[in-house]
Design a protein around this motif. Structure first.
Motif, short mmCIF file in Angstrom:
data_model
loop_
_atom_site.label_atom_id
_atom_site.label_comp_id
_atom_site.label_asym_id
_atom_site.label_seq_id
_atom_site.Cartn_x
_atom_site.Cartn_y
_atom_site.Cartn_z
N ASN A 53 -2.33 -5.94 7.80
CA ASN A 53 -2.37 -4.48 7.81
C ASN A 53 -1.56 -3.96 8.99
O ASN A 53 -1.38 -4.67 9.98
N LYS A 81 4.67 -3.08 1.73
CA LYS A 81 3.94 -3.83 0.70
C LYS A 81 4.70 -5.11 0.33
O LYS A 81 4.10 -6.17 0.17
N ASN A 86 -1.18 -5.23 3.28
CA ASN A 86 -2.18 -4.67 2.36
C ASN A 86 -2.28 -3.16 2.48
O ASN A 86 -2.25 -2.45 1.49
N GLU A 87 -2.44 -2.69 3.72
CA GLU A 87 -2.62 -1.25 3.97
C GLU A 87 -1.82 -0.83 5.19
O GLU A 87 -1.66 -1.61 6.13
N TYR A 89 -2.27 2.20 7.85
CA TYR A 89 -3.21 3.23 8.29
C TYR A 89 -2.55 4.07 9.39
O TYR A 89 -1.93 3.52 10.30
N ARG A 114 -2.67 5.50 4.38
CA ARG A 114 -4.00 6.09 4.55
C ARG A 114 -4.08 6.80 5.91
O ARG A 114 -3.76 6.20 6.94
#
Length: 179
Positions: A53, A81, A86-87, A89, A114
């Motif tokens: 991440n 990606k 994965n993410e 933030y 996010r």
């Protein structure tokens, strides 16, 4: 008398900021589990990291430098990606309403990035990445940083010396460090 009270209040505030921040996280250290807010002020979202991440910490939503920095992450989301992230933030010491509005402003058609509200600064403080931003923001805020995380471990850490500048925390630089 007023200046004495003001000076005392400023000193107390500065002391509070220093007490809030623990030792700054280092590569290899465990990223502490904390709950933040994402889309609603009354819904806590636990930050539990698995896989790889990218955590981007910024001093303030809607501020000039942050608003220039974050679109690179939005535009390059698919590249992150493709590199196995994965993410992505974006975390700021702001409330959930502000973070949601900022996300909608920067990505009106949506994004996988996010936007997380660390409204009390507990996550940022646990990382040791708070600074006294009172002169510009009126309160302690997050340093400008990026953590590349592998699970709950800080794999790489990029912290701007001057939080008003983006020299090592832009999306392209972070992408270049992902294998």
């Amino acid at each position: 008398m007023t200046s004495l009270i003001t000076t005392s209040a400023e000193a107390a505030h500065s002391l509070a900021v220093s007490l809030l921040s623990k030792a700054q996280i280092q590569p290899g250290a465990t990223i502490p589990e904390h709950s933040v807010k994402e889309s609603a002020p009354d819904v806590l979202v636990p930050l539990k990291f698995s896989g790889r991440n990218v955590i981007v910490g910024v001093p303030g939503a809607f501020s000039g430098t942050c608003t220039v920095q974050i679109p690179g992450y939005i535009q390059n989301y698919d590249r992150f990606k493709a590199k196995g992230v994965n993410e992505v933030y974006v975390v700021a010491v702001n409330d959930a309403f502000t973070m949601k509005a900022w996300k909608e402003k920067l990505a009106p058609t949506g994004t996988g990035v996010r936007f997380m509200a660390d409204d009390k600064g507990t996550f940022t403080s646990a990382l040791g990445l708070m600074f006294d931003a009172t002169p510009k923001f009126g309160a302690p805020r997050s340093k400008r940083y990026v953590i590349i995380a592998d699970g709950d471990k800080a794999e790489s850490l990029f912290i701007e010396e001057d939080p008003s500048k983006v020299t090592i925390t832009d999306a392209e630089t972070v992408l270049s460090h992902l294998a």
